[in-house]
Design a protein around this motif. Structure first.
Motif, short mmCIF file in Angstrom:
data_model
loop_
_atom_site.label_atom_id
_atom_site.label_comp_id
_atom_site.label_asym_id
_atom_site.label_seq_id
_atom_site.Cartn_x
_atom_site.Cartn_y
_atom_site.Cartn_z
N LYS A 420 -35.40 -22.98 -21.11
CA LYS A 420 -34.40 -22.24 -20.32
C LYS A 420 -33.02 -22.32 -20.99
N ARG A 422 -32.31 -22.94 -24.12
CA ARG A 422 -32.31 -22.19 -25.40
C ARG A 422 -32.14 -20.70 -25.12
N GLU A 423 -32.79 -20.26 -24.06
CA GLU A 423 -32.70 -18.84 -23.68
C GLU A 423 -31.27 -18.50 -23.28
N GLU A 424 -30.71 -19.41 -22.50
CA GLU A 424 -29.35 -19.23 -22.00
C GLU A 424 -28.34 -19.06 -23.15
N ASN A 426 -29.22 -18.41 -26.17
CA ASN A 426 -29.82 -17.51 -27.16
C ASN A 426 -29.85 -18.13 -28.55
N LEU A 427 -30.24 -19.39 -28.56
CA LEU A 427 -30.27 -20.14 -29.82
C LEU A 427 -31.37 -21.23 -29.76
N GLN A 428 -32.07 -21.38 -30.86
CA GLN A 428 -33.12 -22.41 -30.92
C GLN A 428 -32.48 -23.78 -31.15
#
Ligand SMILES: Nc1ncnc2c1ncn2[C@@H]1O[C@H](COP(=O)(O)OP(=O)(O)OP(=O)(O)O)[C@@H](O)[C@H]1O
Ligand SMILES: [Mg+2]
Length: 476
Positions: A420, A422-424, A426-428
């Motif tokens: 979640k 990482r999605e927020e 937008n980065l791994q």
């Protein structure tokens, strides 16, 4: 000689006396030849004197020979006596040597037995700890949870005891070789801070380790072991108040004192607490009041001897104790390692990386923060995904790394939460998942989600290695 001379003089005197008396009334007829009379007189006198001298000399020589014989007999007797005593001593010596050898053999047998026994017993103990940790991380019925918790505590205590037995036997077998090197004491203190903070919080004690930038010259692992025993004791024997580890530099040495406000140790007991298996109070009382075996300080004493460093103890019953060791400071306080990095500042430094730690256990968060800040990281701690999001949104910077417990409260789990976040952003973002669960399915799931999995209990050293590696990978 004196007697011999006296003897001669006496003889002369005796011989001369009748002659002198007779001489007074000498017949007139002898006057015809006065010279002839003189010659005979002196000749006789000389012969008599010679005879007497010879007799006296012979007598004296005999006496000397007698004395010599007596002395020789005496010497023979004494020599025989000494010889007998020597043989007796040799026999005793041989017996002592045999006893000594037997004792040495028994000692090394015992040490070997202890080493093997403690090692072999430790393996299943270690596995048991892991299984119990895994069991505890499942949703357990309320009635079962405290039972499993008690089991875990017992298993941990047994593991500690085996570890102590193993350490002591290795030290006694003299197979521990100190590896002297220059290191930043902060690395050792940081690990101990993380290790003991949860325990201190659980006991309601104030626990503090003063920061030190000192570089010392010693064996980091052995110093850590000494301090671990001293801090464990301080926490165990302090029912209320505080345990503080203070660092002070003077006289080319770093003095580290572990101070507590605990039960203290009487002067009488201070002499014996460093003996193995010694615990203050009666054995049965100690068995209940403490979980140990009385080996910690015996190990500490062997270690300080091995490192050739002093240890001091000051204590007042009812007021507390201070155990202090002194380590030699390194010649230069900004030593660089073989890669040219400064040990004091850079080797441990995470260079202000922003790290978010999520765990539903407050004590773990406190300990983690202490350790990460010690390594020069900026830290955000949160007990849930929601709180983590809120705190991160206040930051301008995107987190450099996430550390997340697998089983969080309110049915959240670490894998989903990292996804979640990482999605927020937008980065791994690189992330570490911490768990007590050793199931292969979870390992697989962590791998798929590109998470570095670490099993509890976490070693600070391993955590640091993982952090360094993940952070350097992102930079590349
Ligand atoms: N900080 C302290 N305050 C009060 N008493 C202490 C302290 N440290 C040690 N002692 C006393 O010294 C004894 C010996 O300590 P030691 O560390 O050798 O054994 P232990 O703590 O009882 O067991 P183990 O270390 O093997 O787990 C303890 O049992 C305790 O009575
Ligand atoms: Mg102890």
């Amino acid at each position: 000689m004196f007697n011999f001379r006296n003897c001669l003089l006496t003889v002369f005197a005796m011989l001369a006396y009748p002659w002198q008396v007779a001489g007074a009334a000498a017949p007139a007829a002898d006057l015809t030849s006065p010279h002839g009379q003189d010659i005979w007189f002196w000749l006789t006198l000389t012969l008599v004197a010679l005879a007497i001298i010879t007799a006296a000399y012979t007598w004296h020589v005999r006496a000397l020979k007698r004395q010599k014989r007596a002395l020789e007999t005496e010497i023979r007797l004494r020599t025989a006596e000494i010889q007998a005593q020597k043989e007796e001593l040799e026999k005793i010596n041989q017996t002592l040597l045999k006893v000594n050898k037997r004792q040495e053999a028994q000692q090394s047998e015992l040490t070997r037995f202890l080493a093997v026994a403690s090692h072999d017993l430790r393996q299943p103990m270690h596995a048991l700890n892991l299984y119990l940790g895994a069991l505890f991380s499942f949703e357990l019925p309320a009635a079962v949870r405290p039972v499993v918790n008690n089991l875990r505590n017992c298993a941990r205590t047994m593991d500690d005891m085996f570890a102590n037995l193993l350490d002591l036997s290795r030290l006694d077998a003299q197979i521990v070789e100190p590896q002297l090197q220059e290191f930043a004491i902060a690395e050792v203190l940081g690990k101990l801070d993380v290790e003991f903070t949860p325990q201190a919080i659980a006991k309601g004690l104030h626990f503090e380790i003063h920061h030190s930038m000192a570089i010392v010259n010693s064996d980091a692992d052995l110093v850590e072991q000494i301090l671990r025993n001293l801090i464990a004791n301080a926490l165990r024997y302090t029912p209320k108040g505080q345990v503080v580890v203070k660092c002070l530099e003077f006289d080319q040495q770093l003095h580290i004192a572990v101070e507590d406000t605990g039960i203290g140790i009487s002067k009488h007991d201070q002499e014996t607490i460093f003996e193995e298996f010694f615990q203050v109070g009666s054995a049965s009382e100690s068995r209940h009041s403490t979980a140990g075996m009385g080996l910690g300080l015996a190990i500490v004493q062997r270690l300080v001897r091995l490192l050739n460093i002093p240890i001091k103890l000051q204590s007042q019953p009812g007021q507390g104790s201070t155990f202090a060791i002194s380590l030699p400071l390194a010649a230069s306080q900004d030593v660089t390692d073989k890669h040219g990095r400064s040990k004091a500042s850079n080797s441990a430094s995470l260079l202000q990386a922003l790290i978010v730690v999520i765990d539903d256990d407050e004590s773990i968060l406190t300990a983690m923060r202490a350790l990460l800040e010690l390594w020069d990281a900026r830290v955000i701690t949160a007990t849930s995904g929601k709180e983590a999001m809120a705190l991160c949104s206040e930051e301008i910077k995107i987190p450099d790394l996430l550390i997340c417990d697998y089983r969080l409260g309110s049915n959240e789990n670490g894998i989903d939460l990292v996804a979640k976040l990482r999605e927020e952003f937008n980065l791994q973002i690189p992330a570490i998942l911490i768990t007590g669960n050793i199931s292969p399915q979870l390992s697989e799931a962590a791998k798929t989600a590109a998470l570095t999995l670490m099993h509890k209990p976490i070693q600070a050293e391993n955590l640091h290695l993982n952090l360094k590696q993940l952070l350097s990978e992102t930079k590349e």
